[in-house]
Design a protein around this motif. Structure first.
Motif, PDB file in Angstrom:
ATOM      1  N   TYR B 186      -5.256   3.806   4.060  1.00  0.00           N
ATOM      2  CA  TYR B 186      -4.024   4.368   4.621  1.00  0.00           C
ATOM      3  C   TYR B 186      -3.104   4.787   3.484  1.00  0.00           C
ATOM      4  O   TYR B 186      -3.312   4.413   2.327  1.00  0.00           O
ATOM      5  N   SER B 187      -2.094   5.537   3.838  1.00  0.00           N
ATOM      6  CA  SER B 187      -1.121   5.941   2.831  1.00  0.00           C
ATOM      7  C   SER B 187       0.014   4.929   2.830  1.00  0.00           C
ATOM      8  O   SER B 187       0.405   4.428   3.891  1.00  0.00           O
ATOM      9  N   ILE B 188       0.511   4.591   1.645  1.00  0.00           N
ATOM     10  CA  ILE B 188       1.596   3.619   1.540  1.00  0.00           C
ATOM     11  C   ILE B 188       2.804   4.098   2.367  1.00  0.00           C
ATOM     12  O   ILE B 188       3.517   3.306   2.954  1.00  0.00           O
ATOM     13  N   GLY B 189       2.939   5.424   2.421  1.00  0.00           N
ATOM     14  CA  GLY B 189       4.057   6.004   3.149  1.00  0.00           C
ATOM     15  C   GLY B 189       4.029   5.686   4.647  1.00  0.00           C
ATOM     16  O   GLY B 189       5.035   5.827   5.338  1.00  0.00           O
ATOM     17  N   MET B 190       2.877   5.237   5.161  1.00  0.00           N
ATOM     18  CA  MET B 190       2.754   4.935   6.582  1.00  0.00           C
ATOM     19  C   MET B 190       3.336   3.565   6.916  1.00  0.00           C
ATOM     20  O   MET B 190       3.498   3.220   8.082  1.00  0.00           O
ATOM     21  N   TRP B 195       7.203  -3.712   3.968  1.00  0.00           N
ATOM     22  CA  TRP B 195       5.812  -3.874   3.545  1.00  0.00           C
ATOM     23  C   TRP B 195       5.443  -2.911   2.434  1.00  0.00           C
ATOM     24  O   TRP B 195       4.582  -3.189   1.611  1.00  0.00           O
ATOM     25  N   ARG B 196       6.131  -1.766   2.437  1.00  0.00           N
ATOM     26  CA  ARG B 196       5.885  -0.831   1.362  1.00  0.00           C
ATOM     27  C   ARG B 196       6.266  -1.461   0.023  1.00  0.00           C
ATOM     28  O   ARG B 196       5.529  -1.386  -0.956  1.00  0.00           O
ATOM     29  N   ASN B 197       7.427  -2.152   0.027  1.00  0.00           N
ATOM     30  CA  ASN B 197       7.872  -2.802  -1.205  1.00  0.00           C
ATOM     31  C   ASN B 197       6.939  -3.929  -1.626  1.00  0.00           C
ATOM     32  O   ASN B 197       6.651  -4.110  -2.803  1.00  0.00           O
ATOM     33  N   VAL B 198       6.478  -4.701  -0.642  1.00  0.00           N
ATOM     34  CA  VAL B 198       5.530  -5.781  -0.948  1.00  0.00           C
ATOM     35  C   VAL B 198       4.280  -5.176  -1.583  1.00  0.00           C
ATOM     36  O   VAL B 198       3.769  -5.664  -2.598  1.00  0.00           O
ATOM     37  N   THR B 199       3.815  -4.099  -0.989  1.00  0.00           N
ATOM     38  CA  THR B 199       2.593  -3.455  -1.465  1.00  0.00           C
ATOM     39  C   THR B 199       2.711  -2.966  -2.903  1.00  0.00           C
ATOM     40  O   THR B 199       1.732  -2.970  -3.649  1.00  0.00           O
ATOM     41  N   MET B 200       3.935  -2.579  -3.282  1.00  0.00           N
ATOM     42  CA  MET B 200       4.117  -2.061  -4.638  1.00  0.00           C
ATOM     43  C   MET B 200       3.814  -3.114  -5.711  1.00  0.00           C
ATOM     44  O   MET B 200       3.639  -2.785  -6.884  1.00  0.00           O
ATOM     45  N   ALA B 201       3.770  -4.390  -5.310  1.00  0.00           N
ATOM     46  CA  ALA B 201       3.443  -5.443  -6.274  1.00  0.00           C
ATOM     47  C   ALA B 201       1.930  -5.567  -6.471  1.00  0.00           C
ATOM     48  O   ALA B 201       1.461  -6.300  -7.334  1.00  0.00           O
ATOM     49  N   ASN B 202       1.186  -4.831  -5.674  1.00  0.00           N
ATOM     50  CA  ASN B 202      -0.269  -4.896  -5.751  1.00  0.00           C
ATOM     51  C   ASN B 202      -0.778  -3.869  -6.770  1.00  0.00           C
ATOM     52  O   ASN B 202      -0.671  -2.666  -6.549  1.00  0.00           O
ATOM     53  N   PRO B 203      -1.319  -4.321  -7.879  1.00  0.00           N
ATOM     54  CA  PRO B 203      -1.721  -3.389  -8.939  1.00  0.00           C
ATOM     55  C   PRO B 203      -2.759  -2.359  -8.482  1.00  0.00           C
ATOM     56  O   PRO B 203      -2.817  -1.248  -9.022  1.00  0.00           O
ATOM     57  N   ILE B 204      -3.550  -2.733  -7.488  1.00  0.00           N
ATOM     58  CA  ILE B 204      -4.640  -1.847  -7.087  1.00  0.00           C
ATOM     59  C   ILE B 204      -4.111  -0.584  -6.398  1.00  0.00           C
ATOM     60  O   ILE B 204      -4.747   0.476  -6.447  1.00  0.00           O
ATOM     61  N   TYR B 206      -1.865   1.263  -7.442  1.00  0.00           N
ATOM     62  CA  TYR B 206      -1.677   2.294  -8.466  1.00  0.00           C
ATOM     63  C   TYR B 206      -2.988   2.959  -8.842  1.00  0.00           C
ATOM     64  O   TYR B 206      -3.052   4.158  -9.083  1.00  0.00           O
ATOM     65  N   LEU B 207      -4.048   2.146  -8.887  1.00  0.00           N
ATOM     66  CA  LEU B 207      -5.359   2.709  -9.231  1.00  0.00           C
ATOM     67  C   LEU B 207      -5.829   3.662  -8.152  1.00  0.00           C
ATOM     68  O   LEU B 207      -6.257   4.790  -8.425  1.00  0.00           O
ATOM     69  N   VAL B 208      -5.752   3.195  -6.903  1.00  0.00           N
ATOM     70  CA  VAL B 208      -6.224   4.014  -5.783  1.00  0.00           C
ATOM     71  C   VAL B 208      -5.410   5.295  -5.705  1.00  0.00           C
ATOM     72  O   VAL B 208      -5.954   6.393  -5.533  1.00  0.00           O
ATOM     73  N   SER B 209      -4.113   5.142  -5.894  1.00  0.00           N
ATOM     74  CA  SER B 209      -3.228   6.292  -5.803  1.00  0.00           C
ATOM     75  C   SER B 209      -3.540   7.334  -6.884  1.00  0.00           C
ATOM     76  O   SER B 209      -3.611   8.530  -6.599  1.00  0.00           O
ATOM     77  N   GLY B 210      -3.736   6.853  -8.081  1.00  0.00           N
ATOM     78  CA  GLY B 210      -4.048   7.764  -9.178  1.00  0.00           C
ATOM     79  C   GLY B 210      -5.365   8.486  -8.941  1.00  0.00           C
ATOM     80  O   GLY B 210      -5.492   9.696  -9.162  1.00  0.00           O
ATOM     81  N   PHE B 211      -6.318   7.739  -8.480  1.00  0.00           N
ATOM     82  CA  PHE B 211      -7.651   8.302  -8.220  1.00  0.00           C
ATOM     83  C   PHE B 211      -7.560   9.344  -7.100  1.00  0.00           C
ATOM     84  O   PHE B 211      -8.144  10.420  -7.175  1.00  0.00           O
ATOM     85  N   ARG B 212      -6.767   9.010  -6.070  1.00  0.00           N
ATOM     86  CA  ARG B 212      -6.628   9.927  -4.938  1.00  0.00           C
ATOM     87  C   ARG B 212      -5.925  11.212  -5.390  1.00  0.00           C
ATOM     88  O   ARG B 212      -6.266  12.306  -4.949  1.00  0.00           O
TER      89      ARG B 212
END
Ligand code: ATP
Ligand code: MG
Lengths: 306, 253
Positions: B186-190, B195-204, B206-212
């Motif tokens: 899913y997109s973080i924007g959804m 929960w979006r802020n909580v998710t930002m603490a998850n390093p992965i 950033y990886l998925v986002s960059g790859f996408r």
């Protein structure tokens, strides 16, 4: 002669706080076979593992073929081959692959001829394409020896090479060690079979409780500690040892039929005893001598130091 | 440099892949195909497109990342754990090789395997959905950096673990949840703001986002931040490995 391995002030305290080695000083000379003896837990493996780079020393230095094993570990380690005490093999690899791997690991370009020669010398040639898990224990140990020899080391450590090995294979192993020695390889081995050390070694070191209690030339050691025993079967039984022979500290068997004389060959007193017996007209029917084995020497050494 | 040693370790490790081909390659391809059938074709057909990208295509980078991360960790950890477990590590420790060479050999092989796998997964995915790669070079860079850093991370786990439980604990207890919650599907924007802020603490994330981003040219997070995060993680792992070898932690008594 320059030693090929020079250990000085070596000590090891494990993380548990246990002091496994204390102040070891030892020089090993090129081309010799050195046997390291000592009871279980004495520190033999610890010492070998330090020289080979598997255990870090707490104090002291080791120089192998002119290279400090820590500062110049590349040069030092490439000269050394190790067959560890525990059987540890890559079960799913073939014999050929695992031995070739070892050679590469030690920084040598592939040399199928050398690997083939090594496998043949260890009677593993017909097993070269077999997976290691299909081999017997004795064969696995030979695979480990082949791995240790794959990079043509100048120094070979054999940590209990003949533990759990049958008689014939043991003799084969001795032969192999001698032929290595003939090519100029220095061999340091540990063993619990004293007869093996007696048979093989040029020099012997004894470790007990982390201390090197003795290093001696084997023949010198046998002479120095090797007490001889002379047993006389008497023609007529004696009830007590004649006072004139008191100096010899003889022992009389319970039934009075045998006289036993324990002596140091260097003291040169056998002749005097014979003369004494002659003067007292003590006649005997048989005579036998025996020399104490290295095993007895070893046991007395290790016992003497609590 | 002891090139022969690096090559010996690398080849030795790669050979194991061929021996366990089914486990190493076929199984992940199989599970990815299942994901695409379920999420892409079945459920995806009922989900509206995300940021103008069809759902089936949207999950391609995330799914590839998911496999890349788990496989890198498992390859990296197993490669060094196994010799420790079987006792054959004695040979590595007594060989005239530096820790850099050990790491290059083991981590290089682990990363190669997972990159191969990622390529196979991307090719498999192409059979299910038609996706394009907007920035192929960056795609390769992210793929490479992620594979190397997580193989390195796996290597550290393999050294730390002194039993099989620990070896499997970190991947299944930490990495898998983080990846699932890292925006693979899913997109973080959804998400709602909290929960979006909580998710930002998850390093992965950033990886998925960059790859996408490298696929679609658009992402939740600035690509520079993603790259920085990936490099930071790589650096952290390198420092840890350096410390392990310097102190002999769990390797040399
Ligand atoms: N990693 C370790 N941590 C703590 N103590 C250890 C470690 N390895 C060995 N020791 C201890 O050091 C001592 C010497 O062990 P070592 O293996 O060197 O003995 P050894 O002379 O080879 O004995 P053996 O004849 O049984 O092989 C033993 O008391 C052992 O328990
Ligand atoms: Mg031992």
């Amino acid at each position: 002669m320059q030693p090929i391995i020079s250990i000085s002030g070596l000590g090891k305290r494990y993380a548990s706080g246990f002091k496994a080695l204390t102040n070891i000083d030892l020089d090993i000379y090129p081309g010799e076979i050195f046997a390291l003896l000592g009871p279980n837990g004495a520190g033999k493996t610890t010492m070998i593992n330090i020289v080979c780079g598997i255990v870090n020393p707490t104090e002291g230095t080791v120089v192998a073929d002119g290279h400090d094993i820590r500062k110049d570990y590349r040069a030092a380690r490439s000269k050394i081959g190790l067959v560890p005490q525990e059987l540890a093999t890559d079960a799913f690899e073939t014999v050929w692959a695992t031995v070739s791997f070892s050679r590469g690991l030690f920084g040598k370009p592939a040399d199928p001829d050398h690997i083939a020669k090594t496998l043949k010398a260890l009677s593993l040639w017909d097993k070269k394409d077999s997976k290691i898990l299909t081999l017997s224990g004795g064969m696995k140990r030979r695979v480990m020896i082949a791995k240790a020899l794959s990079h043509e080391p100048k120094i070979l450590f054999l940590d209990e090479p003949t533990a759990g090995v049958d008689v014939e294979l043991r003799r084969g192993m001795w032969e192999m060690v001698r032929s290595l020695q003939a090519t100029g390889v220095t061999v340091i081995l540990t063993t619990h079979y004293i007869d093996e050390a007696e048979e093989m070694a040029d020099r012997i070191g004894v470790i007990n409780k982390g201390e090197l209690v003795l290093v001696e030339d084997k023949t010198a050691l046998m002479n120095k500690f090797g007490k001889k025993q002379l047993t006389l079967n008497l023609r007529t039984r004696l009830t007590s040892i004649p006072a004139k022979l008191a100096d010899f500290r003889l022992e009389l068997s319970a039934d009075g039929s045998e006289l036993v004389y324990a002596f140091d060959p260097h003291d040169d007193k056998v002749g005097a005893l014979m003369k004494g017996l002659n003067e007292l007209h003590i006649d005997f029917t048989d005579i036998r001598t025996s020399q104490s084995s290295l095993e007895e020497i070893f046991v007395s050494l290790v016992r003497a130091r609590p | 440099m002891n090139f022969y040693a690096i090559r010996a370790i690398y080849i030795f490790e790669m050979m194991r892949t061929w021996r366990t081909l089914l486990q190493s390659i076929v199984a992940p391809v199989m599970s990815t195909s299942l994901y695409f059938i379920v999420f892409g074709a079945a459920i995806g057909s009922r989900i509206a497109s995300i940021e103008g990208i069809s759902y089936g295509a949207f999950i391609v980078p995330g799914l590839t990342m998911l496999s890349l991360l788990t496989q890198s960790i498992s390859n990296g950890s197993f490669g060094i754990f196994f010799p420790k477990f079987s006792g054959t590590i004695y040979e590595i420790l007594s060989a005239p090789i530096s820790y850099r060479e050990i790491v290059i050999g083991y981590v290089g092989a682990a990363a190669s395997k997972s990159i191969m796998l990622a390529v196979i997964i991307l090719a498999t995915a192409r059979l299910f959905v038609a996706y394009e790669i907007a920035h192929p070079l960056w795609m390769v860079i992210f793929l490479f950096l992620t594979a190397v850093s997580f193989s390195l991370f796996g290597f550290i786990i393999g050294i730390w673990a002194d039993n099989f439980e620990k070896l499997q604990l970190t991947p299944s207890l930490i990495v898998t949840p983080l990846t699932f919650l890292g925006g693979s599907f899913y997109s973080i924007g959804m998400l709602p703001p909290f929960w979006r802020n909580v998710t930002m603490a998850n390093p992965i994330v950033y990886l998925v986002s960059g790859f996408r981003w490298s696929f679609f040219g658009a992402s939740d997070i600035n690509v520079g931040v993603s790259l920085g995060f990936t490099l930071g993680f790589l650096l952290l792992c390198l420092t840890t490995v350096w410390w392990i070898f310097k102190t002999g932690y769990r390797l040399r008594a």
